[in-house]
Design a protein around this motif. Sequence first.
Motif, PDB file in Angstrom:
ATOM      1  N   THR A  62       0.858  -1.185   0.000  1.00 44.21           N
ATOM      2  CA  THR A  62       0.000   0.000   0.000  1.00 44.21           C
ATOM      3  C   THR A  62       0.891   1.229   0.000  1.00 44.21           C
ATOM      4  O   THR A  62       1.819   1.329   0.818  1.00 44.21           O
ATOM      5  CB  THR A  62      -0.913   0.016   1.237  1.00 44.21           C
ATOM      6  N   VAL A  63       0.627   2.169  -0.907  1.00 44.19           N
ATOM      7  CA  VAL A  63       1.470   3.360  -1.022  1.00 44.19           C
ATOM      8  C   VAL A  63       0.589   4.603  -1.049  1.00 44.19           C
ATOM      9  O   VAL A  63      -0.618   4.547  -1.280  1.00 44.19           O
ATOM     10  CB  VAL A  63       2.357   3.308  -2.292  1.00 44.19           C
ATOM     11  N   ALA A  64       1.246   5.758  -0.814  1.00 42.62           N
ATOM     12  CA  ALA A  64       0.556   7.039  -0.882  1.00 42.62           C
ATOM     13  C   ALA A  64       1.582   8.125  -1.125  1.00 42.62           C
ATOM     14  O   ALA A  64       2.749   8.011  -0.703  1.00 42.62           O
ATOM     15  CB  ALA A  64      -0.206   7.317   0.405  1.00 42.62           C
ATOM     16  N   GLU A  65       1.157   9.190  -1.814  1.00 43.86           N
ATOM     17  CA  GLU A  65       1.966  10.396  -1.966  1.00 43.86           C
ATOM     18  C   GLU A  65       1.118  11.579  -1.500  1.00 43.86           C
ATOM     19  O   GLU A  65      -0.089  11.647  -1.788  1.00 43.86           O
ATOM     20  CB  GLU A  65       2.372  10.616  -3.434  1.00 43.86           C
ATOM     21  N   PHE A  66       1.748  12.498  -0.784  1.00 45.43           N
ATOM     22  CA  PHE A  66       1.025  13.663  -0.283  1.00 45.43           C
ATOM     23  C   PHE A  66       2.038  14.773   0.003  1.00 45.43           C
ATOM     24  O   PHE A  66       3.231  14.509   0.223  1.00 45.43           O
ATOM     25  CB  PHE A  66       0.219  13.322   0.970  1.00 45.43           C
ATOM     26  N   ASP A  67       1.559  15.998   0.007  1.00 39.64           N
ATOM     27  CA  ASP A  67       2.414  17.157   0.286  1.00 39.64           C
ATOM     28  C   ASP A  67       2.162  17.659   1.698  1.00 39.64           C
ATOM     29  O   ASP A  67       1.024  17.630   2.200  1.00 39.64           O
ATOM     30  CB  ASP A  67       2.130  18.285  -0.704  1.00 39.64           C
ATOM     31  N   VAL A  68       3.249  18.138   2.326  1.00 37.27           N
ATOM     32  CA  VAL A  68       3.153  18.684   3.680  1.00 37.27           C
ATOM     33  C   VAL A  68       3.766  20.084   3.673  1.00 37.27           C
ATOM     34  O   VAL A  68       4.934  20.252   3.306  1.00 37.27           O
ATOM     35  CB  VAL A  68       3.890  17.795   4.701  1.00 37.27           C
ATOM     36  N   THR A  69       2.984  21.067   4.051  1.00 34.53           N
ATOM     37  CA  THR A  69       3.474  22.441   4.133  1.00 34.53           C
ATOM     38  C   THR A  69       3.633  22.840   5.597  1.00 34.53           C
ATOM     39  O   THR A  69       3.164  22.140   6.505  1.00 34.53           O
ATOM     40  CB  THR A  69       2.501  23.403   3.442  1.00 34.53           C
ATOM     41  N   ALA A  70       4.311  23.946   5.820  1.00 35.17           N
ATOM     42  CA  ALA A  70       4.579  24.415   7.180  1.00 35.17           C
ATOM     43  C   ALA A  70       3.276  24.518   7.976  1.00 35.17           C
ATOM     44  O   ALA A  70       2.294  25.116   7.513  1.00 35.17           O
ATOM     45  CB  ALA A  70       5.284  25.767   7.141  1.00 35.17           C
ATOM     46  N   GLY A  71       3.264  23.921   9.149  1.00 31.61           N
ATOM     47  CA  GLY A  71       2.099  23.943  10.018  1.00 31.61           C
ATOM     48  C   GLY A  71       1.154  22.769   9.840  1.00 31.61           C
ATOM     49  O   GLY A  71       0.285  22.540  10.689  1.00 31.61           O
ATOM     50  N   ASP A  72       1.299  22.002   8.756  1.00 32.93           N
ATOM     51  CA  ASP A  72       0.435  20.829   8.545  1.00 32.93           C
ATOM     52  C   ASP A  72       0.754  19.728   9.549  1.00 32.93           C
ATOM     53  O   ASP A  72       1.913  19.553   9.964  1.00 32.93           O
ATOM     54  CB  ASP A  72       0.627  20.264   7.136  1.00 32.93           C
ATOM     55  N   GLN A  73      -0.261  18.964   9.906  1.00 30.90           N
ATOM     56  CA  GLN A  73      -0.106  17.751  10.707  1.00 30.90           C
ATOM     57  C   GLN A  73      -0.901  16.642  10.030  1.00 30.90           C
ATOM     58  O   GLN A  73      -2.129  16.711   9.961  1.00 30.90           O
ATOM     59  CB  GLN A  73      -0.592  17.958  12.145  1.00 30.90           C
ATOM     60  N   VAL A  74      -0.187  15.644   9.516  1.00 35.83           N
ATOM     61  CA  VAL A  74      -0.830  14.554   8.774  1.00 35.83           C
ATOM     62  C   VAL A  74      -0.674  13.261   9.582  1.00 35.83           C
ATOM     63  O   VAL A  74       0.429  12.715   9.691  1.00 35.83           O
ATOM     64  CB  VAL A  74      -0.204  14.396   7.376  1.00 35.83           C
ATOM     65  N   PRO A  75      -1.763  12.741  10.179  1.00 38.50           N
ATOM     66  CA  PRO A  75      -1.647  11.566  11.057  1.00 38.50           C
ATOM     67  C   PRO A  75      -1.858  10.244  10.324  1.00 38.50           C
ATOM     68  O   PRO A  75      -2.607  10.152   9.350  1.00 38.50           O
ATOM     69  CB  PRO A  75      -2.766  11.798  12.071  1.00 38.50           C
TER      70      PRO A  75
END
Length: 594
Positions: free
Chosen positions: A161-174
């Motif tokens: 299982t794979v995923a791609e995502f972007d994270v910018t300053a202040g983001d929280q991705v759980p």
Amino acid sequence: MALRIEDYALIGDFYTAALVGRDGSIDWLCLPRFDSGACFCALLGKPEHGRWLLEPAVPVRRVTRQYRDSTLVLETNFETDDGAVTVVDCMPPRVREPAVVRMVVGQRGCVPMHMQLVLRPDYGATIPWVRSTPRGLRAVAGPDTFLLDTQVELRGEGLTTVAEFDVTAGDQVPFVLSWQSSIEPDAEPFDAAQTIRETDEWWREWSSRCTYEGRWREAVVRSLVTLKALTYAPTGGIVAAVTTSLPEKIGGVRNWDYRYCWVRDASFTLFALLRNGYTEEAIAWREWLLRAVAGDAAQMNIMYGLAGERRLTETELDWLPGYENSKPVRIGNAAHRQFQLDVFGEVMAALHLATREGLKPEDDAWHVQLELLNFLEQGGWRKPDEGIWEVRGPRRHFTHSKVMAWVAFDRAIKTAEVLQLEAPLKRWKALRGQIHDEVCRQGFDPQRNTFVQYYGGQPLDASLLMIPLVGFLPGDDPRVRGTVEAIERELMTDGFVRRYPTTEDVDGLPPGEGAFLACTFWLVDNYHSLGRTEEAERLMERLLDLRNDVGLLAEEYDPHAGRLVGNFPQAFSHVGLVNAARRLLAAPGSTGSV
């Protein structure tokens, strides 16, 4: 290319633990217990044997990591040309289903991220049935169900299982991965941010109870946190390490399963816990010990399962290539069948230490001790054994084993006197003297002025460094001094202590292993007892320098390759660190026996 052992950090929940690499990959995790089959087993194989990777999808310029102060909440910081992110990892102290919580936090810029989840239960042997859910995914394999909760879009790719995502300053991705029995309904999801916060708070409160205030407080607290993480909460047992088959020599066969509880660790672990403010853990460990060893003394194991299981059948997993091709990969440990005389002394020392430190005596403890002493008195102490290092060669009359038989009677006498218990003190004292005389006569080489590994032998053994630490002889006795000097000449490599000459006639295995870290901490203790304080402190600092960037130690260190080897993190090494730091607080020349 495999990460070095020191490239891993530990997270855990007091039932099991995971190893997180510097690259953001969890390469080892057994669920639901330390000794369960691994669902992430890339540590002993390849990514296809199971891992959970969270990393930037662009080149990384720099990686740093640290635990949040005095906790087991890990932060791995990735810096890229596009920005910076932190991956926060933890396992909450278990009050419901076991879970691994991962949070990707944006620090600056915008960083593209990649996730790969490869679930392979039963040590990489099983491909689960995976399906998408509104929460993320659900994977089932026989008795195991895994739930991945995330709002990131997932897709299947080559049975992963794979995923791609972007994270910018202040983001929280759980991301939260939890385990449950396949016959149970799906549990409610975790609140990742709240879980991380509560885990952080739990560890800070626990660490604040440490009473050590010496020069090496940071290292002591980190080692105590590690020992706590190696504790199996339901029983109080402490596993020797969270891994199996990490080699004592890269590419070699000295690969053992350390996910069990060794009796000999009892006195050292109790010393570390009690002297640093952790009475509850010491009580739980003592209760585990009494349950485990109760019964016929002749049937006492040298190690037990997490709940006191006695049968730890050893098996080789031939589908795994091993860490850096170090084969075989083993689960279970055949050494549980060995006879090791020293464990009788260690049990007696542990229980006496508990009494000396003011723990309320257990009602059945003295009856257990009397059974052990009766076995020794009826001839058990005269038997040859496999010794402290679990050699797979012939049984011998190991000097350290006989010293620990002396300890058994010495501590029994002292316990009976302190608690005013009915006991045959005159008989025990006579036998204590008889054992002492025999060890000094048959275990000592007067020509070389040193104790030897076994009666009538020539090899040395680092376990002889325990002679002053258990009070068998004073630290400044000429025979102790001679033994320390002989070990310096014959068992030291680049200033670190090897256990013994690994010749096939002694341990039945091909030669070669690293320096044993616990033994080198014992040398620190001996230097201090000899009044060689500056040397003791210098060696202590060198040992501390061997810790990885988050303060963890393996079982051994390879001075030639400059890397940690053996199972990781190793309780015995961290106990040695804590106890050496405590002893160095005492006046030079003092010992303070275990």
